[in-house]
Each structure stands twice: as C-alpha cells, then as structure tokens.
Design a protein around this motif. Structure first.
Motif, PDB file in Angstrom:
ATOM      1  N   THR A 126     -13.658 -13.882 -34.833  1.00 41.12           N
ATOM      2  CA  THR A 126     -14.100 -14.910 -34.489  1.00 41.12           C
ATOM      3  C   THR A 126     -15.798 -14.725 -34.388  1.00 41.12           C
ATOM      4  N   LYS A 127     -16.455 -15.886 -34.167  1.00 37.85           N
ATOM      5  CA  LYS A 127     -17.869 -15.518 -33.705  1.00 37.85           C
ATOM      6  C   LYS A 127     -18.140 -14.596 -32.592  1.00 37.85           C
ATOM      7  N   LYS A 128     -17.375 -14.408 -31.720  1.00 38.20           N
ATOM      8  CA  LYS A 128     -17.667 -13.886 -30.592  1.00 38.20           C
ATOM      9  C   LYS A 128     -17.393 -12.198 -30.831  1.00 38.20           C
ATOM     10  N   ASP A 129     -16.650 -12.071 -31.806  1.00 33.78           N
ATOM     11  CA  ASP A 129     -16.423 -10.845 -32.244  1.00 33.78           C
ATOM     12  C   ASP A 129     -17.402  -9.698 -32.846  1.00 33.78           C
ATOM     13  N   VAL A 130     -18.638 -10.633 -33.337  1.00 37.89           N
ATOM     14  CA  VAL A 130     -19.646 -10.166 -34.112  1.00 37.89           C
ATOM     15  C   VAL A 130     -20.688 -10.074 -33.292  1.00 37.89           C
ATOM     16  N   ILE A 131     -21.442  -8.885 -33.394  1.00 38.71           N
ATOM     17  CA  ILE A 131     -22.472  -8.509 -32.726  1.00 38.71           C
ATOM     18  C   ILE A 131     -23.837  -9.445 -33.170  1.00 38.71           C
ATOM     19  N   GLY A 132     -24.665 -10.030 -31.950  1.00 38.67           N
ATOM     20  CA  GLY A 132     -25.651 -11.017 -32.294  1.00 38.67           C
ATOM     21  C   GLY A 132     -26.851 -10.674 -31.427  1.00 38.67           C
ATOM     22  N   TRP A 133     -27.736 -11.477 -31.302  1.00 40.10           N
ATOM     23  CA  TRP A 133     -29.186 -11.226 -30.494  1.00 40.10           C
ATOM     24  C   TRP A 133     -28.712 -11.008 -29.085  1.00 40.10           C
ATOM     25  N   ARG A 134     -27.950 -11.954 -28.646  1.00 46.15           N
ATOM     26  CA  ARG A 134     -27.849 -11.402 -27.021  1.00 46.15           C
ATOM     27  C   ARG A 134     -27.131  -9.907 -26.617  1.00 46.15           C
ATOM     28  N   HIS A 135     -26.531  -9.492 -27.543  1.00 44.98           N
ATOM     29  CA  HIS A 135     -26.056  -7.979 -27.584  1.00 44.98           C
ATOM     30  C   HIS A 135     -27.244  -7.098 -27.728  1.00 44.98           C
ATOM     31  N   TYR A 136     -28.072  -7.387 -28.894  1.00 41.20           N
ATOM     32  CA  TYR A 136     -29.237  -6.613 -29.067  1.00 41.20           C
ATOM     33  C   TYR A 136     -29.970  -6.378 -27.832  1.00 41.20           C
ATOM     34  N   ASN A 137     -30.312  -7.670 -27.253  1.00 43.72           N
ATOM     35  CA  ASN A 137     -31.220  -7.638 -26.135  1.00 43.72           C
ATOM     36  C   ASN A 137     -30.624  -6.624 -24.883  1.00 43.72           C
ATOM     37  N   GLU A 138     -29.340  -6.688 -24.809  1.00 42.90           N
ATOM     38  CA  GLU A 138     -28.483  -5.882 -23.855  1.00 42.90           C
ATOM     39  C   GLU A 138     -28.669  -4.379 -24.156  1.00 42.90           C
ATOM     40  N   ILE A 139     -28.530  -3.931 -25.511  1.00 41.44           N
ATOM     41  CA  ILE A 139     -28.620  -2.753 -25.951  1.00 41.44           C
ATOM     42  C   ILE A 139     -30.038  -2.316 -25.516  1.00 41.44           C
ATOM     43  N   GLY A 140     -31.231  -3.050 -25.688  1.00 41.36           N
ATOM     44  CA  GLY A 140     -32.451  -3.108 -25.429  1.00 41.36           C
ATOM     45  C   GLY A 140     -32.747  -2.535 -23.931  1.00 41.36           C
ATOM     46  N   GLU A 141     -32.005  -3.275 -23.052  1.00 41.46           N
ATOM     47  CA  GLU A 141     -32.040  -3.024 -21.715  1.00 41.46           C
ATOM     48  C   GLU A 141     -31.484  -1.720 -21.301  1.00 41.46           C
ATOM     49  N   ILE A 142     -30.455  -1.484 -22.185  1.00 42.40           N
ATOM     50  CA  ILE A 142     -29.879   0.115 -21.553  1.00 42.40           C
ATOM     51  C   ILE A 142     -30.779   1.055 -22.079  1.00 42.40           C
TER      52      ILE A 142
END
Length: 321
Positions: A81-97
C-alpha cells in the motif's frame, strides 16, 4: 521462429499503433487479454497503451491489469500500500538521524553541495548504483563530487537501509528485487519504451517474461534520454531475435528530419535505421532564449503550419518562464 521480436520505432512512426495491432492479432486468435503483459518504464506510456487498447479494441479495463509500469506490477505482486513505500516524510526523518539535508526543490541548479542538499546527492548516487547494479564507490567517482566525501555517502546508505528495515518500508529498487514473478502466467510480454529501462529493470523484465511464449521489445535507441538516470540501452541493441523497423515518420517534416539526421549520425553506438519524413517542408526557427518566444502567438503561418507548443526541458525549473 524467434521467441523475441524487437521493434525499432523512431519518432512519430506509429509504434503504439503497431503494438496495439499485435495485441489485436493475439486476441483475435483467441488469447485472453489477461495473459498479455504490456509494460513500460513510464506511467505515460502505460496510460496511452491502456487508453488505446480500451478504445480501439474495446477491451474492458478489468482485463488490462497487466498493462502497466514495471514498478506497478512489482508493487501489486508484493501487495503493498502507499504507506509501505518510502516517501519525503521518511527522508526528512533520515536526515534528522544522520544530519542529511533534503531540499525538495532539488531540480534547481546549484554549484555547491551544502548541508541542505547533501542528502539529495547521496540518494542519487545510491539510486544510480542500484539502477545500474554497480556499487556506490563507482557511481560516486562518476559523479565527481569534489565536496562530497565517499564516507558521507556510505554512511547515508547504512542509515537509509537501517531505517527502511526498522520501519518495514520499500523503495522502488526493493520492489523489483523482491517481487515474486512466478505468480504471473503471461503468454506474451510487450516491453514498450525499452530505451528508458535501467539494467535492474531489464533484469526484472526478464524474470516477468521467463515463461512467456513471445517477447516483444519496442523502443528506439536514438531516443535514449534517461542515461543520466541509469537507463541502459545496451540490452536493446544486443538482444537476439527478429528485428522490425518502422520507417515512416508521420510527425517530422523534411527540414526537421534533415537537421536531426545531421546530429544523430554522429553517434557511433547505435542501430542504423532508415527514417522517411513527411512530405511537408517545415522550418526551424532559432531564438536567443525561451523568453523571446511568444507562446500566445498563432504562428508565423498559421494556415499551413498551425502551432502546437511542446516545451522540453531537462529539469522543472526550465519551464518557469
């Protein structure tokens, strides 16, 4: 008779019409449309194919479930589903990490790789390595980023993969790698716009067509405009099989055809092909910059050459005129 048939379709030669005709031949012979795969790299090509098959052959939409992009069939096989696919919100979290910046207006040019964009560059390098099935160091060296260290890219990859695993997320390369194609039972597989496929997408397409009785590959190596994004035209040039050349362009007038030929003949690694222009002479007008073109004008000879504007740019910012 060869299992693989390659169709070279230069601009405006009716490649889609030819492919729709091939599908009609199989359906008229009694084949179920659900046993025919018509796949491509781009959503637009898949959309055009669906519309043509539905309109011209009166095939119900429900029967066209394998007329789609390669990524969409992988998405479906994995039941994502859409929620299973990485998106911009996840990239921003990766950036914060990891301290990586992701500027969403990444199409705008920049001469420096600063903290606001280092995540974008790392992601691009890793994506190219996976698309070309090489390694991060190879692609980093090709990009020649003097102010982006290899260690920075490697660290990004580690954080990125750990994050995906912890959040149970997929990206597009994951889909191609993990989708179980043995569930498909296609008798015919058509790959359109083949010049746009990356090496990893070629590998996935071969898995999809492993049991198909007929493979039809359509494209034009002269239109390989996505090499910067990992597209690999090599398989299109090297496939063993029968070859068909669509020779008549219904789009290019003589002047434009001659101008294009003078350029494309300089390319050494290509399949030589005959392409005949339309009877119209046409014309080429050189302008100093995009801003000098009056897009509201009806044309310099609107009765003979009505103007339909088609604007092509490398990046979105080029359309901001």
């Amino acid at each position: 008779m060869s299992r693989t048939h390659i169709i070279f379709g230069p601009p405006g030669t009716g490649k889609t019409t030819r492919l729709v005709g091939i599908v009609k031949e199989y359906i008229d012979g009694g084949m179920d449309p659900e046993h025919i795969g018509f796949m491509s790299f781009s959503r637009q090509a898949a959309k055009v194919a669906r519309e043509r098959l539905s309109k011209d052959l009166k095939i119900p939409e429900a029967k066209l479930k394998y007329v789609c992009t390669l990524h969409s069939i992988a998405h479906r096989l994995l039941k994502l589903t859409k929620k299973d696919v990485i998106g911009w919100r996840h990239y921003n979290e990766i950036g914060e990490i990891g301290g990586y910046g992701f500027d969403e207006s990444e199409d705008h040019p920049t001469n420096a790789i600063d903290v606001q964009r280092n995540g974008v560059r790392c992601r691009q390098i890793y994506a190219l390595a996976r698309a070309r099935m090489t390694d991060v160091e190879t692609e980093w060296r090709k990009q020649n980023h003097k102010d982006l260290q290899l260690s920075t890219v490697i660290r990004f990859v580690e954080i990125y993969e750990q994050y995906k695993e912890s959040q149970f997320l997929f990206d597009f390369p994951d889909m191609l790698q993990k989708a179980d194609t043995t569930r498909l039972s296609l008798e015919v597989l058509i790959i359109d716009e083949a010049q746009d496929l990356t090496f990893s997408q070629w590998q996935f397409a071969q898995k999809i067509g492993a049991t198909a009785k007929k493979i039809i590959i359509a494209g034009d190596d002269d239109q390989k405009v996505f090499a910067w994004n990992g597209a690999d035209v090599g398989p299109l040039l090297s496939f063993n099989g029968t070859r068909e050349f669509l020779k008549q362009s219904y789009r290019l007038p003589k002047t434009v055809h001659k101008f294009a030929n003078n350029i494309i003949h300089r390319v050494k690694n290509r399949v030589a092909k005959e392409l005949n222009p339309r009877e119209e002479i046409g014309q080429i007008v050189r302008v100093p910059n995009p801003e000098s073109v009056d897009l509201k004008a009806d044309g310099w000879n609107k009765e003979k050459y009505p103007i339909h504007w088609l604007l092509l740019t490398r990046c979105r910012y080029g359309l901001e005129i």
